[in-house]
Design an enzyme around this catalytic site. Sequence first.
Site, PDB file in Angstrom:
ATOM      1  NE  ARG A 139      -3.047   0.367   3.166  1.00 24.33           N
ATOM      2  CZ  ARG A 139      -3.972   0.494   4.098  1.00 24.33           C
ATOM      3  NH1 ARG A 139      -4.817   1.501   4.040  1.00 24.33           N
ATOM      4  NH2 ARG A 139      -4.079  -0.359   5.072  1.00 24.33           N
ATOM      5  CB  THR A 181      -1.853   7.103  -3.468  1.00 20.08           C
ATOM      6  OG1 THR A 181      -1.282   5.789  -3.460  1.00 20.08           O
ATOM      7  CG2 THR A 181      -0.938   8.057  -4.227  1.00 20.08           C
ATOM      8  CG  ASP A 208      -0.195  -9.602  10.312  1.00 16.69           C
ATOM      9  OD1 ASP A 208      -0.001  -8.440   9.972  1.00 16.69           O
ATOM     10  OD2 ASP A 208       0.126 -10.585   9.600  1.00 16.69           O
ATOM     11  CG  ASP A 230       3.209 -10.418  11.863  1.00  9.63           C
ATOM     12  OD1 ASP A 230       4.135 -10.498  11.034  1.00  9.63           O
ATOM     13  OD2 ASP A 230       2.793  -9.339  12.330  1.00  9.63           O
TER      14      ASP A 230
HETATM   15  N1  URA Z   1      -4.735  -8.966   7.402  1.00  8.57           N
HETATM   16  C1  URA Z   1      -4.517  -9.749   8.483  1.00  8.57           C
HETATM   17  O1  URA Z   1      -3.559 -10.517   8.526  1.00  8.57           O
HETATM   18  N2  URA Z   1      -5.387  -9.668   9.508  1.00  8.57           N
HETATM   19  C2  URA Z   1      -6.457  -8.855   9.501  1.00  8.57           C
HETATM   20  O2  URA Z   1      -7.221  -8.855  10.467  1.00  8.57           O
HETATM   21  C3  URA Z   1      -6.664  -8.048   8.367  1.00  8.57           C
HETATM   22  C4  URA Z   1      -5.782  -8.115   7.336  1.00  8.57           C
END
Ligand code: URA
Length: 210
Positions: free
Chosen positions: A105, A109, A201, A204
């Site tokens: 991202r 922008t 995430d 992760d």
């Molecule tokens: N990407 C992720 O890994 N977790 C989320 O909650 C949203 C996007």
Amino acid sequence: MSDHLTVVDHPLVQHKLTLMRDKDTSTAVFRQLLREITQLLAYEITREMPLTTRTIQTPIEEMEAPILAGKKMALVSILRAGNGMLDGVLELVPSARVGFVGLYRDPVTLKPVQYYFKAPEGLKDRLVIAVDPMLATGNSSAAAIDLLKEAGATDIRFLCLLAAPEGVARMKEAHPDVPIVTGALDRELNEKAYIVPGLGDAGDRMFGTK
Ligand code: URA
């Protein structure tokens, strides 16, 4: 597939998803569960793959036996978390070709920018399954599908583990022709665009980077 969104409510999917959501689940178990759930979701997303027949000889007699027709599959991982879903699908469809889409991202922008794109040849003749565990804002997913369409794909499906209503709406607006199969539709996104209640995430958690 006729529905734009399919939530796979199979008990095994729901059970494994609960284990994945639990913040105390280890990286190794998270990765294994993702692989197992992906297999179950892939079973659903491939449900309508067309069949033809082939004449074979069983030990007993000759028969016209069903076999997958025509279209070969291309599996496309949306980096990096999509990689955690590749093995689950490939165990079911070992002959699938594999592509990768990398997007980040732009901090100014806020639009997705492509940094990597590698797709198998002949996308237009393939069933293309794009995989990313988390359909959150839908911006990177929609951009990834744009790239796949520019590369010739016409029959595309999107496979994820969790979806937010915002992401589903964004995909429906941008790509109403791309059915989505997910393990669950969660409540909402928070201010950091994480899915709530979600699982954190996904990248992760599967790669142990946090
Ligand atoms: N990407 C992720 O890994 N977790 C989320 O909650 C949203 C996007």
